[in-house]
Scaffold this motif. Structure first.
Motif, PDB file in Angstrom:
ATOM      1  N   LYS A  68      10.357   6.498 -11.398  1.00  0.00           N
ATOM      2  CA  LYS A  68       9.891   5.102 -11.253  1.00  0.00           C
ATOM      3  C   LYS A  68       9.452   4.864  -9.807  1.00  0.00           C
ATOM      4  CE  LYS A  68      11.708   3.863 -15.353  1.00  0.00           C
ATOM      5  NZ  LYS A  68      12.188   5.234 -15.627  1.00  0.00           N
ATOM      6  N   VAL A  69       9.994   5.696  -8.902  1.00  0.00           N
ATOM      7  CA  VAL A  69       9.623   5.578  -7.478  1.00  0.00           C
ATOM      8  C   VAL A  69       9.554   6.979  -6.864  1.00  0.00           C
ATOM      9  CG1 VAL A  69      10.882   3.384  -7.248  1.00  0.00           C
ATOM     10  CG2 VAL A  69      12.002   5.486  -6.570  1.00  0.00           C
ATOM     11  N   PHE A  70       8.786   7.125  -5.788  1.00  0.00           N
ATOM     12  CA  PHE A  70       8.785   8.361  -4.996  1.00  0.00           C
ATOM     13  C   PHE A  70       9.631   8.159  -3.745  1.00  0.00           C
ATOM     14  CE2 PHE A  70       4.410   9.655  -6.728  1.00  0.00           C
ATOM     15  CZ  PHE A  70       4.984  10.536  -7.622  1.00  0.00           C
ATOM     16  N   GLY A  95       0.812  -1.228   0.000  1.00  0.00           N
ATOM     17  CA  GLY A  95       0.000   0.000   0.000  1.00  0.00           C
ATOM     18  C   GLY A  95       0.838   1.267   0.000  1.00  0.00           C
ATOM     19  N   LEU A  96       2.167   1.114  -0.092  1.00  0.00           N
ATOM     20  CA  LEU A  96       3.023   2.313  -0.096  1.00  0.00           C
ATOM     21  C   LEU A  96       3.204   2.775  -1.544  1.00  0.00           C
ATOM     22  CD1 LEU A  96       5.624   1.092   2.528  1.00  0.00           C
ATOM     23  CD2 LEU A  96       3.939   2.897   2.835  1.00  0.00           C
ATOM     24  N   LYS A  97       2.219   3.525  -2.028  1.00  0.00           N
ATOM     25  CA  LYS A  97       2.271   3.990  -3.415  1.00  0.00           C
ATOM     26  C   LYS A  97       1.673   5.388  -3.500  1.00  0.00           C
ATOM     27  CE  LYS A  97      -1.899   1.366  -3.980  1.00  0.00           C
ATOM     28  NZ  LYS A  97      -2.574   0.218  -4.488  1.00  0.00           N
ATOM     29  N   THR A 124       9.930  10.088   4.466  1.00  0.00           N
ATOM     30  CA  THR A 124      11.072   9.498   5.173  1.00  0.00           C
ATOM     31  C   THR A 124      12.379  10.052   4.607  1.00  0.00           C
ATOM     32  OG1 THR A 124       9.776   7.487   5.279  1.00  0.00           O
ATOM     33  CG2 THR A 124      12.089   7.307   5.898  1.00  0.00           C
ATOM     34  N   TYR A 125      12.484  10.099   3.275  1.00  0.00           N
ATOM     35  CA  TYR A 125      13.744  10.582   2.690  1.00  0.00           C
ATOM     36  C   TYR A 125      13.981  12.045   3.046  1.00  0.00           C
ATOM     37  CZ  TYR A 125      17.475  11.933  -0.364  1.00  0.00           C
ATOM     38  OH  TYR A 125      18.675  12.434  -0.811  1.00  0.00           O
ATOM     39  N   GLU A 160       6.003   4.429  -3.197  1.00  0.00           N
ATOM     40  CA  GLU A 160       6.363   5.619  -2.409  1.00  0.00           C
ATOM     41  C   GLU A 160       7.262   5.155  -1.248  1.00  0.00           C
ATOM     42  OE1 GLU A 160       3.684   8.766  -2.326  1.00  0.00           O
ATOM     43  OE2 GLU A 160       5.422   9.795  -1.498  1.00  0.00           O
ATOM     44  N   THR A 161       7.834   6.104  -0.500  1.00  0.00           N
ATOM     45  CA  THR A 161       8.632   5.781   0.692  1.00  0.00           C
ATOM     46  C   THR A 161       9.920   5.024   0.363  1.00  0.00           C
ATOM     47  OG1 THR A 161       6.504   5.420   1.757  1.00  0.00           O
ATOM     48  CG2 THR A 161       8.380   5.021   3.108  1.00  0.00           C
TER      49      THR A 161
END
Ligand code: UD1
Ligand code: MG
Length: 466
Positions: A299-301, A66-68, A305-306, A82-83
């Motif tokens: 391609k990713v978020f 669900g991390l999107k 956190t970052y 995401e994350t």
């Protein structure tokens, strides 16, 4: 569009080569006095390779959990993981932990009788008897560990935020807790709370002024500001990581100026700048791996956190490395973005959940996003917005009655689009990288050259008492 989640054959070979070379260099540093900077560079290459592969492999796992997030500035708004900053952060923490024996190798096994003599080599079995333990720099280890602990705290809190989407007014204070370990070590080990007074004011205030507990408040404020400032300058592909990389590289340049041969060794600031280098090199390694996947088209978020993690790395090196004011000079675009945002942050002007620039599907370009005024602004706010509009600091739209119906969101990204007109997402990101770099170099110039107008000398010219 499915996210390709495997490494190509050539990528695998290149990464394996990088890891092999890194390991070879690492093993070699266990000779002589140890070469911590070289070891740190080698570890950073390995961290890059590990983070790069993990980000690639873990994408589908994150989506399944669900991390999107939706990439808002693309025609079909694709959902991507995401994350991913959490992956970087974990690889980074492990690199810092593995690095501890390399950083203190000289102090653990190769103590000499001083003056560069290698006649009294203390083996570790002797050290266990405690004979030379007093020589071990416990203070430096405490600093290092407290930095690590602060970073661990912020990463846990950041992941919590990404999972639960904590409200802005609550999460703004998250870094304050993470700052406690390093502030305590600062208190015990350094306790320096006085600042040098600029020459023109020295007649009234003396050479130094002791800020006492205010100095701790200031450091806590830096620790709160840096992570949030990076998180606020966000919303287009690659921008969170790119700005952090520019700041990290400029800080590294600043650190290098305190090392031999540029500044003769020994210098009082050498150790604190080495400390900063050890924290920044692996950060650059993992961030570069993330940027490869997060640059346009993403391609990713990276996730909050970052942003928190990156900001906290800067706060840790700035505070424990004793150059928090120099650090702030590299944060000029972020400081501007924060100050410019304040009317929306304090809800003087309505603040939508997202303020990222708006994608125009027919042109494929980004334009400034707007906040809509359901109820017309009060005369005072309308006057302020009109003035800002005249100064081209905001763009307002009025209805036929002359009432303001919408105004652009107050972020540096939107302001840039008001000034330069609509542009493609990657072009805007490049522009921001250029702004960050130019402001950063100017900041360093101010720090080492212009500051001489109001201070007696640059601290690079201080000589240590040997
Ligand atoms: C902060 C900003 C918010 C901005 C958001 C963008 C403040 C107070 N808050 O909120 O205005 O909209 O960051 O990250 O300034 N996204 C993209 N493309 C990107 C990056 C992000 O579309 O290149 C979108 C995605 O839908 C992603 C979401 O932004 O899921 C992430 O937003 P989040 O980090 O949760 O927002 P905040 O940090 O709360
Ligand atoms: Mg964010």
């Amino acid at each position: 569009m499915p996210v390709p989640n495997t490494l190509s054959r050539s990528e695998t070979w290149r990464l394996l080569l990088l890891v092999g070379a890194g390991l070879g260099i690492l093993v070699n540093t266990f000779q002589g006095d140890g070469a911590p900077v070289i070891a740190s560079i080698a570890l950073s290459f390995i961290a890059f390779a590990v983070a790069f592969s993990m980000i690639r492999w873990l994408g589908p796992v994150f989506i399944k959990a669900g991390l999107k997030g939706k990439d808002m500035a693309k025609p079909r708004k694709p959902e991507i993981p995401e994350t991913m900053g959490a992956v970087c952060a974990v690889v980074y923490l492990l690199s810092l932990i593995i690095f501890i024996p390399f950083a203190f190798y000289k102090d653990i096994v190769a103590a000499t009788s001083g003056g560069g003599n290698r006649d009294v080599v203390i083996e570790d079995q002797h050290i266990e008897t405690g004979r030379f333990l007093h020589r071990f720099p416990h203070g430096r280890l405490a600093s290092y560990l407290s930095g690590l602990l602060s970073l661990q705290c912020i990463i846990i809190l950041g992941i919590g935020d990404d999972l639960l989407d904590i409200r802005w007014r609550h999460k703004v204070l998250i870094p304050a807790f993470a700052a406690i370990p390093m502030l305590v070590v600062y208190f015990v080990d350094f306790g320096v709370t006085h600042v040098v007074v600029p020459v023109p004011l020295q007649r009234y205030l003396g050479d130094f002024i002791d800020l006492g507990w205010l100095y701790y408040m200031y450091m806590a404020a830096v620790a709160i500001f840096c992570p949030n400032a990076i998180n606020m300058l966000a919303g287009i592909n690659g921008i969170e990581v790119a700005q952090s990389l520019v700041i990290a590289v400029l800080l590294l340049l600043n650190d290098a100026m305190y090392l031999a041969p540029i500044t003769p060794y020994p210098h009082p600031a050498t150790d604190s700048h080495l400390f900063s280098i050890y924290f920044l090199l692996p950060f650059i390694g993992v961030s570069t791996a993330l940027l490869c996947h997060n640059w346009y088209p993403s391609k990713v978020f990276v996730g909050d956190t970052y942003c928190y993690f990156a900001g906290m790395v800067f706060a840790v090196v700035g505070i424990l490395g004793h150059f928090s004011k120099t650090l702030l000079l590299l944060f000029v675009p972020q400081i501007f973005n924060f100050l410019y945002s304040t009317p929306q942050l304090f809800h003087i002007i309505p603040c939508p959940r997202h303020r990222l620039p708006k994608f125009n599907a027919s042109t494929g370009l980004l334009d400034a996003s707007v906040t809509e005024w359901m109820v017309p602004p009060s005369p005072l706010i309308a006057f302020a917005l009109d003035t800002l509009h005249t100064l081209r600091l905001v763009r307002v739209q009025k209805d036929e009655k002359g009432q303001i119906v919408e105004s652009t969101n107050l972020t540096i990204l939107n302001l840039w689009l008001v000034w330069m007109g609509p542009m493609r997402e990657d072009r805007l990101a490049w522009h921001m990288v250029a702004v960050q770099t130019a402001c950063g170099f100017f900041g360093l110039f101010v720090r080492h050259r212009l500051a001489l107008l109001v201070f007696n000398q640059d601290n690079r010219t201080f000589q240590s008492v040997v």
